[in-house]
Design an enzyme around this catalytic site. Structure first.
Site, PDB file in Angstrom:
ATOM      1  N   ASP A  69      35.233  63.055 -39.341  1.00  0.00           N
ATOM      2  CA  ASP A  69      36.115  62.488 -38.311  1.00  0.00           C
ATOM      3  C   ASP A  69      35.879  63.088 -36.923  1.00  0.00           C
ATOM      4  O   ASP A  69      36.771  63.057 -36.085  1.00  0.00           O
ATOM      5  CB  ASP A  69      37.578  62.699 -38.719  1.00  0.00           C
ATOM      6  CG  ASP A  69      37.912  64.176 -38.922  1.00  0.00           C
ATOM      7  OD1 ASP A  69      36.982  64.999 -38.971  1.00  0.00           O
ATOM      8  OD2 ASP A  69      39.107  64.499 -39.026  1.00  0.00           O
ATOM      9  N   ASP A 122      35.554  65.172 -43.871  1.00  0.00           N
ATOM     10  CA  ASP A 122      36.244  63.978 -43.362  1.00  0.00           C
ATOM     11  C   ASP A 122      35.376  63.086 -42.467  1.00  0.00           C
ATOM     12  O   ASP A 122      35.702  61.915 -42.261  1.00  0.00           O
ATOM     13  CB  ASP A 122      37.495  64.382 -42.570  1.00  0.00           C
ATOM     14  CG  ASP A 122      38.479  65.185 -43.413  1.00  0.00           C
ATOM     15  OD1 ASP A 122      38.413  65.083 -44.653  1.00  0.00           O
ATOM     16  OD2 ASP A 122      39.299  65.918 -42.835  1.00  0.00           O
TER      17      ASP A 122
HETATM   18  O1  F6P Z   1      39.775  68.468 -43.660  1.00  0.00           O
HETATM   19  C1  F6P Z   1      39.320  68.508 -44.975  1.00  0.00           C
HETATM   20  C2  F6P Z   1      40.451  68.220 -45.937  1.00  0.00           C
HETATM   21  O2  F6P Z   1      39.936  68.267 -47.249  1.00  0.00           O
HETATM   22  C3  F6P Z   1      41.190  66.893 -45.687  1.00  0.00           C
HETATM   23  O3  F6P Z   1      40.501  65.789 -46.183  1.00  0.00           O
HETATM   24  C4  F6P Z   1      42.495  67.176 -46.386  1.00  0.00           C
HETATM   25  O4  F6P Z   1      43.513  66.404 -45.804  1.00  0.00           O
HETATM   26  C5  F6P Z   1      42.722  68.636 -46.131  1.00  0.00           C
HETATM   27  O5  F6P Z   1      41.451  69.203 -45.830  1.00  0.00           O
HETATM   28  C6  F6P Z   1      43.340  69.385 -47.270  1.00  0.00           C
HETATM   29  O6  F6P Z   1      43.540  70.693 -46.856  1.00  0.00           O
HETATM   30  P1  F6P Z   1      43.971  71.895 -47.831  1.00  0.00           P
HETATM   31  O7  F6P Z   1      42.769  72.273 -48.654  1.00  0.00           O
HETATM   32  O8  F6P Z   1      44.371  72.979 -46.907  1.00  0.00           O
HETATM   33  O9  F6P Z   1      45.067  71.382 -48.685  1.00  0.00           O
END
Ligand code: F6P
Length: 324
Positions: free
Chosen positions: A133, A131
């Site tokens: 971020d 991200d």
């Molecule tokens: O933080 C990385 C990320 O890929 C985000 O961009 C996304 O919102 C989230 O993780 C998705 O998480 P998961 O793989 O737990 O669905």
């Protein structure tokens, strides 16, 4: 000689390409400094469940190019409890671990900050998330690879968009942050980019699409966490009002998280991995090692957790100018 004799490394939160390169760098930098290394599997959950494995230099051979994380990762609910963290600390004590390196995002650093306040053990964080971020570092490990994956995917979709004169809404990851969407939008020449940081004006987008006349092939990048309800939701509304357009939706999903890390992510992970070990040897604790203006920086966990990294607003203008 460092007072640290044994160090643990773990990956936590969402996996990101380049995490393996960071594990390799931590292991080899520690061994170089005469420090023993233990890997903790499945992030903080593995710390609670005593899922540890000793790591030698040869154990991290041939992983610099691999996506994901050889240590596996998790988002541990148990680590959010006092009892969970107590169990985790008992296991670190049993293993005689003097310090930890955690590779992950702000949730992982938050966990580390709380843990080392309750229990006397130094933690250093390495920013690893697609991200990008995290406040205090220009780049996080995995972001560059994910960006390139998105660009490649959007280029492919663009072939169909122009061949069929279609309007595509493409949703990209980023949680609440628009770095992936903004940068990939500029890099792919997207006609519009809908970001969580901007109060997206749907009416403005409709007017833009209505006014552009004959141009039927369009790519609209939608960052997840936006205020329009996601790519599918906005596409459904547009279908009702913009009948001339042949509209399709594509949610890129986890394809963005996998794959072999780019050269930049391998380089970043290698530098940050070595820097994390050096920081611990210098008695640093509760900090993230970051990369600012191509140099290593130390950022207190409290600062990176509680500050937000802003999008560069010049880039919003660039995207807007180039879309017309
Ligand atoms: O933080 C990385 C990320 O890929 C985000 O961009 C996304 O919102 C989230 O993780 C998705 O998480 P998961 O793989 O737990 O669905």
């Amino acid at each position: 000689m460092s007072v640290i004799k044994k160090l643990a490394v773990l990956t936590s939160g969402g996996d990101a390409p380049g995490m393996n390169a960071a594990i390799r760098a931590v292991v080899r930098a520690a061994i170089f400094r005469g420090i023993e290394v233990v890997g903790i599997r499945r992030g903080y959950q593995g710390m609670i469940e005593h899922d540890f494995l000793p790591l030698q230099s040869k154990d991290v051979s041939n992983i610099i190019q691999r996506g994901g994380t050889i240590l596996c990762t998790a988002r541990s609910k148990d680590f959010k409890t006092v009892e969970g963290r107590r169990k985790a600390f008992r296991n670190l004590e049993k293993e005689k671990i003097d310090a930890c390196v955690v590779i992950g995002g702000d949730g992982s650093f938050n966990g580390a900050a709380v843990f080392s306040e309750e229990h006397d053990i130094p933690f250093v964080g390495i920013p690893g998330t697609i991200d990008n971020d995290l406040f205090g570092t220009d780049y996080t490990i995995g972001y560059d690879t994910a960006l390139n994956t998105i660009v490649e995917a959007v280029d492919r979709i663009r072939d169909t968009a122009s061949s069929h004169e279609r309007l595509f809404f493409i949703e990209v990851m980023g949680r609440g942050a628009g770095f992936l969407a903004l940068h990939s939008g500029i890099a792919t020449g997207a006609e519009a980019i809908l970001l969580p940081e901007v109060d997206n004006d749907e009416e403005h987008l409709h007017q833009y699409l209505i006014n552009q006349g004959n141009k039927k092939s369009n790519i609209i990048l939608v960052a997840e966490g936006n205020n329009v309800g996601g790519a599918q939701a906005i596409a459904d509304r547009c279908k009702k009002e913009l009948k001339d357009y042949d509209i399709r939706v594509n949610v890129l999903g986890h394809i963005q998280r996998g794959g072999s890390p780019s050269a930049f992510d391998r380089f970043l992970a290698s530098r940050l991995g070595v820097a994390s070990v050096e920081a611990l040897i210098d008695n640093q604790r509760s900090i993230m090692v970051g990369f600012v203006n191509h140099d290593i920086v130390h950022v207190p966990f409290n600062k990176t957790i509680h500050s937000s990294k802003n999008l560069n607003h010049i880039l919003l203008d660039v995207a807007d100018i180039l879309a017309h």
